[in-house]
Design a protein around this motif. Structure first.
Motif, PDB file in Angstrom:
ATOM      1  N   GLU A  91       0.698  38.992  19.331  1.00  0.00           N
ATOM      2  CA  GLU A  91       1.554  39.755  20.156  1.00  0.00           C
ATOM      3  C   GLU A  91       2.514  40.831  19.642  1.00  0.00           C
ATOM      4  N   ILE A  92       3.054  40.411  18.344  1.00  0.00           N
ATOM      5  CA  ILE A  92       4.060  41.300  17.646  1.00  0.00           C
ATOM      6  C   ILE A  92       2.989  42.255  17.011  1.00  0.00           C
ATOM      7  N   MET A  93       1.950  42.138  16.498  1.00  0.00           N
ATOM      8  CA  MET A  93       1.174  43.148  16.194  1.00  0.00           C
ATOM      9  C   MET A  93       0.656  44.015  17.057  1.00  0.00           C
ATOM     10  N   ARG A  94       0.346  43.698  18.293  1.00  0.00           N
ATOM     11  CA  ARG A  94      -0.088  44.623  19.280  1.00  0.00           C
ATOM     12  C   ARG A  94       1.345  45.464  19.514  1.00  0.00           C
ATOM     13  N   GLY A  95       2.418  44.659  19.709  1.00  0.00           N
ATOM     14  CA  GLY A  95       3.531  45.744  20.108  1.00  0.00           C
ATOM     15  C   GLY A  95       3.926  46.632  18.900  1.00  0.00           C
ATOM     16  N   GLN A  96       3.415  46.430  17.761  1.00  0.00           N
ATOM     17  CA  GLN A  96       3.717  47.516  16.710  1.00  0.00           C
ATOM     18  C   GLN A  96       2.485  48.389  16.554  1.00  0.00           C
TER      19      GLN A  96
ATOM     20  N   LEU B 225      -7.061  39.442  23.514  1.00  0.00           N
ATOM     21  CA  LEU B 225      -8.121  39.968  22.855  1.00  0.00           C
ATOM     22  C   LEU B 225      -9.033  40.937  23.671  1.00  0.00           C
ATOM     23  N   ALA B 226      -9.375  40.751  24.842  1.00  0.00           N
ATOM     24  CA  ALA B 226     -10.103  41.605  25.698  1.00  0.00           C
ATOM     25  C   ALA B 226      -9.452  42.895  25.877  1.00  0.00           C
TER      26      ALA B 226
ATOM     27  N   VAL C  13      -6.305  41.905  16.884  1.00  0.00           N
ATOM     28  CA  VAL C  13      -7.552  41.253  17.128  1.00  0.00           C
ATOM     29  C   VAL C  13      -7.757  39.990  16.133  1.00  0.00           C
ATOM     30  N   ARG C  14      -7.284  40.282  14.938  1.00  0.00           N
ATOM     31  CA  ARG C  14      -7.730  38.943  13.910  1.00  0.00           C
ATOM     32  C   ARG C  14      -6.716  37.806  14.415  1.00  0.00           C
ATOM     33  N   ALA C  15      -5.386  37.924  14.661  1.00  0.00           N
ATOM     34  CA  ALA C  15      -4.487  37.064  15.210  1.00  0.00           C
ATOM     35  C   ALA C  15      -5.019  36.416  16.400  1.00  0.00           C
ATOM     36  N   TYR C  16      -5.552  36.958  17.449  1.00  0.00           N
ATOM     37  CA  TYR C  16      -5.797  36.618  18.586  1.00  0.00           C
ATOM     38  C   TYR C  16      -7.391  35.655  18.299  1.00  0.00           C
ATOM     39  N   GLN C  17      -8.199  36.224  17.520  1.00  0.00           N
ATOM     40  CA  GLN C  17      -9.398  35.399  17.215  1.00  0.00           C
ATOM     41  C   GLN C  17      -9.029  34.171  16.408  1.00  0.00           C
ATOM     42  N   SER C  18      -7.862  34.099  15.552  1.00  0.00           N
ATOM     43  CA  SER C  18      -7.415  32.844  14.850  1.00  0.00           C
ATOM     44  C   SER C  18      -7.031  31.811  16.043  1.00  0.00           C
ATOM     45  N   SER C  19      -6.336  32.564  16.917  1.00  0.00           N
ATOM     46  CA  SER C  19      -5.634  31.529  17.965  1.00  0.00           C
ATOM     47  C   SER C  19      -6.972  30.765  18.755  1.00  0.00           C
ATOM     48  N   LEU C  20      -7.927  31.760  19.037  1.00  0.00           N
ATOM     49  CA  LEU C  20      -9.067  31.063  19.845  1.00  0.00           C
ATOM     50  C   LEU C  20     -10.087  30.261  18.659  1.00  0.00           C
ATOM     51  N   ARG C  21      -9.810  30.238  17.529  1.00  0.00           N
ATOM     52  CA  ARG C  21     -10.603  29.242  16.724  1.00  0.00           C
ATOM     53  C   ARG C  21      -9.832  27.996  16.713  1.00  0.00           C
ATOM     54  N   ARG C  22      -8.739  28.014  17.059  1.00  0.00           N
ATOM     55  CA  ARG C  22      -7.993  26.678  17.246  1.00  0.00           C
ATOM     56  C   ARG C  22      -7.952  26.137  18.704  1.00  0.00           C
ATOM     57  N   ASP C  23      -8.251  26.897  19.682  1.00  0.00           N
ATOM     58  CA  ASP C  23      -8.500  26.544  21.088  1.00  0.00           C
ATOM     59  C   ASP C  23      -9.147  27.620  21.749  1.00  0.00           C
ATOM     60  N   PRO C  24     -10.404  27.390  21.581  1.00  0.00           N
ATOM     61  CA  PRO C  24     -11.447  28.560  22.361  1.00  0.00           C
ATOM     62  C   PRO C  24     -10.952  28.815  23.839  1.00  0.00           C
ATOM     63  N   SER C  25     -10.515  27.852  24.307  1.00  0.00           N
ATOM     64  CA  SER C  25     -10.110  28.123  25.810  1.00  0.00           C
ATOM     65  C   SER C  25      -8.683  28.583  26.143  1.00  0.00           C
ATOM     66  N   PHE C  26      -7.941  28.958  25.079  1.00  0.00           N
ATOM     67  CA  PHE C  26      -6.466  29.450  25.378  1.00  0.00           C
ATOM     68  C   PHE C  26      -6.318  30.902  26.024  1.00  0.00           C
ATOM     69  N   LEU C  27      -5.845  30.737  27.322  1.00  0.00           N
ATOM     70  CA  LEU C  27      -6.316  31.832  28.148  1.00  0.00           C
ATOM     71  C   LEU C  27      -5.805  33.039  27.713  1.00  0.00           C
TER      72      LEU C  27
ATOM     73  N   HIS D  52      -0.452  31.845  16.292  1.00  0.00           N
ATOM     74  CA  HIS D  52      -1.347  32.923  16.319  1.00  0.00           C
ATOM     75  C   HIS D  52      -1.404  33.961  17.253  1.00  0.00           C
ATOM     76  N   PHE D  53      -1.096  33.475  18.679  1.00  0.00           N
ATOM     77  CA  PHE D  53      -1.032  34.290  19.616  1.00  0.00           C
ATOM     78  C   PHE D  53       0.024  35.103  19.365  1.00  0.00           C
ATOM     79  N   ASP D  54       1.183  34.515  19.213  1.00  0.00           N
ATOM     80  CA  ASP D  54       2.472  35.072  19.024  1.00  0.00           C
ATOM     81  C   ASP D  54       2.375  36.378  17.876  1.00  0.00           C
TER      82      ASP D  54
END
Length: 127
Positions: free
Chosen positions: A11-16, A43-44, A23-37, A6-8
């Motif tokens: 990154e693709i969306m951000r690059g485009q 996201l910030a 934002v939605r993809a990073y949030q999805s990543s954080l739902r899976r691991d809230p501490s994923f640095l 989801h992080f990846d």
């Protein structure tokens, strides 16, 4: 269940230039691991870009979580303090930056980077 895919995607969306989708993809990543640095910081960063450089309370909270989780995240610590600086609470910003700097090895590259960022903020480079 893994946050990395989801992080990846973020990154693709951000690059485009698709910040809202990132934002939605990073949030999805954080739902899976809230501490994923990487997702916390990215996201910030995207929220800050979408807010035209102003660091929102949500972005500040994310940056602060990142540096609390890993004190070597100097840029995240600086950005959390920069949010205070932007809101006019310069003593709090300086206090936050001092705390970040205090956790770093003296004379190292990260300490020099933080010092440079603080000098730029104090000179008005980010206003």
């Amino acid at each position: 269940d893994a946050p990395q895919p989801h992080f990846d995607i973020g990154e693709i969306m951000r690059g485009q230039g698709r910040g809202t989708d990132a934002v939605r993809a990073y949030q999805s990543s954080l739902r899976r691991d809230p501490s994923f640095l990487p997702a916390l910081i990215s996201l910030a960063d995207v929220l800050t870009v979408l807010n035209e450089g102003q660091i929102s309370q949500e972005a500040k909270r994310l940056y602060a979580r990142a540096v609390a989780s890993d004190p070597s995240q100097v840029r995240a610590g600086f950005m959390a303090g920069r949010a205070d600086w932007q809101s006019g609470d310069r003593p709090l910003a300086k206090s936050r930056w001092d705390a970040v700097g205090g956790a770093l090895p003296e004379g190292g590259a990260q300490a020099a980077m933080l010092e440079s960022l603080v000098e730029q903020a104090e000179s008005g480079a980010f206003d």
